[in-house]
Design an enzyme around this catalytic site. Structure first.
Site, PDB file in Angstrom:
ATOM      1  N   ASP B  25     -43.337  13.797 -19.302  1.00  0.00           N
ATOM      2  CA  ASP B  25     -42.966  12.589 -20.040  1.00  0.00           C
ATOM      3  C   ASP B  25     -44.240  12.090 -20.712  1.00  0.00           C
ATOM      4  O   ASP B  25     -45.128  11.553 -20.060  1.00  0.00           O
ATOM      5  CB  ASP B  25     -42.397  11.552 -19.063  1.00  0.00           C
ATOM      6  CG  ASP B  25     -42.094  10.213 -19.743  1.00  0.00           C
ATOM      7  OD1 ASP B  25     -42.298  10.097 -20.974  1.00  0.00           O
ATOM      8  OD2 ASP B  25     -41.657   9.283 -19.032  1.00  0.00           O
ATOM      9  N   LYS B  87     -49.187   7.467 -29.298  1.00  0.00           N
ATOM     10  CA  LYS B  87     -47.838   7.951 -29.591  1.00  0.00           C
ATOM     11  C   LYS B  87     -47.191   7.173 -30.741  1.00  0.00           C
ATOM     12  O   LYS B  87     -46.370   7.700 -31.472  1.00  0.00           O
ATOM     13  CB  LYS B  87     -46.991   7.823 -28.333  1.00  0.00           C
ATOM     14  CG  LYS B  87     -45.591   8.392 -28.437  1.00  0.00           C
ATOM     15  CD  LYS B  87     -44.892   8.259 -27.096  1.00  0.00           C
ATOM     16  CE  LYS B  87     -43.455   8.719 -27.118  1.00  0.00           C
ATOM     17  NZ  LYS B  87     -42.824   8.561 -25.788  1.00  0.00           N
ATOM     18  N   GLU B 183     -35.665  11.553 -24.264  1.00  0.00           N
ATOM     19  CA  GLU B 183     -35.946  10.813 -23.028  1.00  0.00           C
ATOM     20  C   GLU B 183     -34.687  10.273 -22.339  1.00  0.00           C
ATOM     21  O   GLU B 183     -34.523  10.483 -21.137  1.00  0.00           O
ATOM     22  CB  GLU B 183     -36.960   9.697 -23.320  1.00  0.00           C
ATOM     23  CG  GLU B 183     -38.350  10.284 -23.575  1.00  0.00           C
ATOM     24  CD  GLU B 183     -39.316   9.329 -24.278  1.00  0.00           C
ATOM     25  OE1 GLU B 183     -38.967   8.157 -24.450  1.00  0.00           O
ATOM     26  OE2 GLU B 183     -40.419   9.775 -24.659  1.00  0.00           O
ATOM     27  N   ASP B 205     -33.318   2.678 -22.710  1.00  0.00           N
ATOM     28  CA  ASP B 205     -34.674   3.157 -22.397  1.00  0.00           C
ATOM     29  C   ASP B 205     -35.703   2.371 -23.201  1.00  0.00           C
ATOM     30  O   ASP B 205     -35.909   2.622 -24.389  1.00  0.00           O
ATOM     31  CB  ASP B 205     -34.746   4.656 -22.722  1.00  0.00           C
ATOM     32  CG  ASP B 205     -36.114   5.263 -22.426  1.00  0.00           C
ATOM     33  OD1 ASP B 205     -37.035   4.518 -22.025  1.00  0.00           O
ATOM     34  OD2 ASP B 205     -36.271   6.492 -22.598  1.00  0.00           O
TER      35      ASP B 205
END
Lengths: 183, 618
Positions: B25, B87, B183, B205
């Site tokens: 992850d 990211k 994800e 999420d």
């Protein structure tokens, strides 16, 4: 890859507008279980490519048969009449009149005090009209024999498909307007 | 270094030997690595027993690289050389993010945004590669074996360039990517298999910097994504920023410098975390020339962050509509991501979906755990697994048409993999070239969509306008990555396609980065390139060995013989060092095994439909 078979044959269903959705779902899942790229993660490049192509084909076939509009279109095309959406001609005057009215209502709705309520009403209208077309197509195509097709009946089917696509487009426009109200 | 083990030539790895695959992850704030051990998916800890690796990279004065908690310690003193939340910039052009605070950003290769550090300009992709390498190292230490492959998770709402950047980062880190997995889908796998769940589930999420909402139908091991939505620039970082702004206004600080901003952010984050338990928290600034003290209540914070939560709820409603399911049809809503610890998030999501959100698996770990389960299956350790993940394209793909409009070719939420073709024609007599601009996004105007690539079709046979027919095929694979090919239909000639990604690295750039990253390493890039190709060759041999063992009966005697001869030749080359010959042999064998692969696929379809084994089909 031998994908010449038609979508109905792929899922081992009879070539007809009425589709047993349970059988379609089961066949789809069974096929993807066998050919999905996840099954070939350790395969050679050739196998991976082959799997992506086969899996894409099965997805396309499934989506086509799942939706009542695209299934009608597919059946008409299978019967030999190409559907060309860029040059649509709808002959049904009453249908065209109805559509013009719906479009005018849509235009007005965007500027009204409570657009959401009006939009919902129009969306329901479009939905009902579409359901009517699906019923008509179902009745029309019921007697189709693919070994001995009635050209005139298939032509009528094509007209219904154009009308369905017309409504489908309208319902996307309604959704877009509803979406812009949410943002 | 995460390279695959190479079996001795002629002695390919035993087919049922257990191989090591991990789930990673790669988060905005924290990253994790998990693996399946004795049938159980678990997150792997570092030597100090810590599960999270803060996604922070520090370039120190000695030319070294520090990661995670060690790097985090440097964030306050040396902010410009300590990169966090990279990211957020993955696959982004410099022009798109130039305003991002707290770093010195420059325009790097292919106009990609890059961080200016003392170690040179670093693209987010290179930062991600450092984090990935560190996680693989951790896994190898912890498992005592080499890692053979990894499933890396990405936000479901990542577009093509962001996905490609993630995959490139893995390539740079020397990782064999088994799959890019969304994800929320990974979380669903962890929950679904754990709870024997079935029915329609919503996965909410909210991470540090990204937000996803996916609606899935779970049934008998099949995870079918019905719709996905989100925002790749929305997360817990935004909560922190709103609290920073509140502190700054309360304390009457107008212009915080980079260091001070970092410091206040850390204080704000700590306050937010405390408020998950306490009703009030004491906020104190006493460093970097700042001196202030105050109190923040949970209600005050909730009010501050409410606009961000509302944005996520709007995305949930939109995605629900897309899925064609209404709230009453949702069995359960699963909470994923560290930011779902904020109580107000849980309350409001619960209210929207009219059910108590499911939080039984640690929201930080659940994604990595799910990814590890899929990795274990993809590497071949669970041949009897019935699990099937059917994910979707998050954003529509289209092309630019006359008038600067985007025409959709593949709509969002189409099940992957998918391939669609579109025919184009020339609009001028004698036209021999054609430009195609590929876009991703829902908006009508080209400038409101994301530019993916520009393709130039060359060598179109000159003819009158409208006579040439060019078929452009779009293929999106199970990773959500797009490839485009084109064919001139009147001559059947495959038209040359020149790909110019709008915001992506070309292979030569990745090679250059690789070379640079070896500047201080013992092994050089050329040696590694050779090893990677040897691994590719061995993988191909293993795959074919397995295929022949299983379905060799689909081949004639002479076909088997010619395939075996080529394979024997490749076995010799894999053991040698002739890189060019080896590459050529691999390419050739791939080509000559195509018909066999296609035959196997057709046989599989037959088997699926008739329920018979291949043996009985002969």
């Amino acid at each position: 890859m031998d994908f010449k078979q038609n979508y109905f044959e792929l899922f081992q269903l009879p070539i007809a507008y009425q589709v047993d959705s349970h059988r379609l779902n089961d066949a789809y899942r069974e096929l993807q279980t066998q050919i999905h790229p996840d099954r070939y993660a350790q395969g050679s490049e050739a196998e991976k490519l082959s799997s992506v192509q086969a899996s894409s084909f099965v997805n396309e076939a499934y989506q086509t048969l799942k939706s009542s509009v695209s299934r009608a279109r597919y059946l008409v095309e299978l019967a030999g009449v190409a559907i060309d959406l860029s040059a649509t001609t709808i002959a049904d005057g009453a249908f065209l009149m109805q559509q013009m009215e719906l479009r005018e209502e849509l235009e007005d709705a965007s500027h009204s005090a409570d657009p959401e309520k009006l939009l919902e009403k129009i969306a329901q209208q479009v939905h009902d009209n579409l359901a009517d077309l699906v019923r008509s197509f179902s009745a029309l195509s019921e007697p189709w024999d693919f070994n001995d097709l009635n050209v005139e009946s298939v032509g009528q089917g094509a007209q219904l498909v154009y009308q369905m696509k017309f409504l489908e487009k309208l319902s996307i426009e309604i959704e877009n307007i509803e979406q812009s109200l949410l943002d | 270094m995460a390279l695959l083990q190479i079996a001795e030539p002629g002695k390919s790895a035993a087919p049922h030997q257990r191989r090591i695959a991990v789930g990673i992850d790669l988060g905005t704030t924290n990253s994790l690595v998990a693996a399946v051990r004795s049938g159980v998916s678990e997150v792997l800890a570092d030597e100090q027993g810590r599960f999270l690796l803060p996604s922070i990279v520090h370039y120190n004065e000695d030319g070294g690289v520090e990661l995670g908690y060690n790097a985090a310690e440097k964030a306050n003193q040396d902010p410009l050389n300590t990169i966090a939340s990279a990211k957020r910039l993955m696959g982004k052009g410099f022009d798109e993010v130039a305003q991002m605070q707290a770093y010195e950003l420059v325009s790097g290769p292919s106009q990609l945004a890059a961080f200016r550090t003392r170690a040179g300009d670093k693209t987010p992709l290179e930062i991600a590669a450092e984090i990935l390498k560190s996680l693989v190292n951790r896994a190898e230490q912890s498992l005592g074996d080499e890692v053979n492959g990894a499933v890396i998770t990405v936000p479901a709402y990542f577009d093509d360039t962001q996905r490609q950047a993630t995959k490139d980062a893995a390539t740079l880190a020397g990782i064999n990517v088994l799959r890019l997995l969304n994800e929320p889908t990974a979380a669903a796998v962890a929950y679904g298999l754990d709870h024997q769940a079935s029915g329609i589930h919503a996965i909410y999420d909210l991470g540090g910097g990204t937000f996803d909402i996916s609606i899935l139908n779970l049934s008998k091991g099949v995870f079918e994504v019905l719709a996905t939505g989100g925002d790749t620039a929305l997360g817990g970082d935004d909560f922190d920023l709103l609290i920073v702004q509140w502190i700054a206004s309360q304390a009457d600080y107008e212009n915080l410098n980079v260091q001070q901003h970092r410091y206040v952010s850390a204080v704000a984050k700590a306050a937010k975390e405390s408020l998950a338990e306490a009703a009030t928290v004491n906020v104190e600034l006493n460093e970097f020339g700042l001196q202030w003290q105050g109190e923040l209540t949970r209600d005050q914070m909730n009010e501050l962050i409410d606009p961000v939560i509302r944005r996520t709820l709007r995305a949930c409603k939109k995605t629900l509509r897309d899925s064609g399911v209404d709230v009453s049809g949702i069995e359960q809503v699963v909470m994923v991501g560290g930011s779902t610890r904020v109580l107000s998030v849980r309350d409001q999501v619960g209210a929207l979906f009219q059910s108590e959100p499911l939080v039984s698996i640690d929201p930080d770990r659940v994604v990595a755990m799910g990814a590890a389960i899929q990795a274990d299956i993809l590497i071949g350790n669970r041949p009897d697994s019935e699990m099937l993940l059917l994910d979707v394209l998050p954003l529509s793909l289209g092309i630019e048409t006359v008038g600067g409009l985007s025409e959709k070719i593949i709509p969002r939420n189409t099940t992957l993999p998918v391939s669609r073709a579109q025919e184009f024609t020339t609009y001028q007599d004698g036209q021999v070239m054609m430009s195609i601009h590929v876009l991703q996004g829902e908006r009508e105007m080209v400038q409101d969509c994301r530019s993916l690539a520009k393709f130039t079709l060359k060598d179109i046979p000159p003819a009158v306008a409208g006579a040439a027919k060019i078929r452009v095929a779009f293929q999106v694979d199970a990773d959500g990555l797009l490839t485009v090919s084109a064919q001139e239909l009147t001559t059947q000639k495959t038209t040359q396609v020149e790909v110019k990604p709008s915001f992506g690295l070309e292979e030569v750039e990745i090679r250059r980065m690789l070379q640079e990253s070896f500047a201080n390493a013992a092994e050089d890039a050329a040696a590694r390139a050779l090893r990677e190709i040897q691994v590719d060759g061995q993988r191909l041999l293993d795959a074919l060995d397995a295929a022949i063992a299983e379905d060799g009966k689909l081949l004639s005697e002479s076909e088997t013989l010619s395939l075996q001869t080529e394979m024997d030749a490749l076995r010799v080359l894999v053991a040698g060092e002739q890189k060019t010959d080896l590459e050529r042999a691999i390419a050739h064998l791939n080509k000559s095994s195509e018909a066999f692969a296609a035959a196997r696929m057709n046989a599989s379809i037959e088997v699926a439909l008739t329920g018979k084994s291949i043996d009985s089909l002969e």
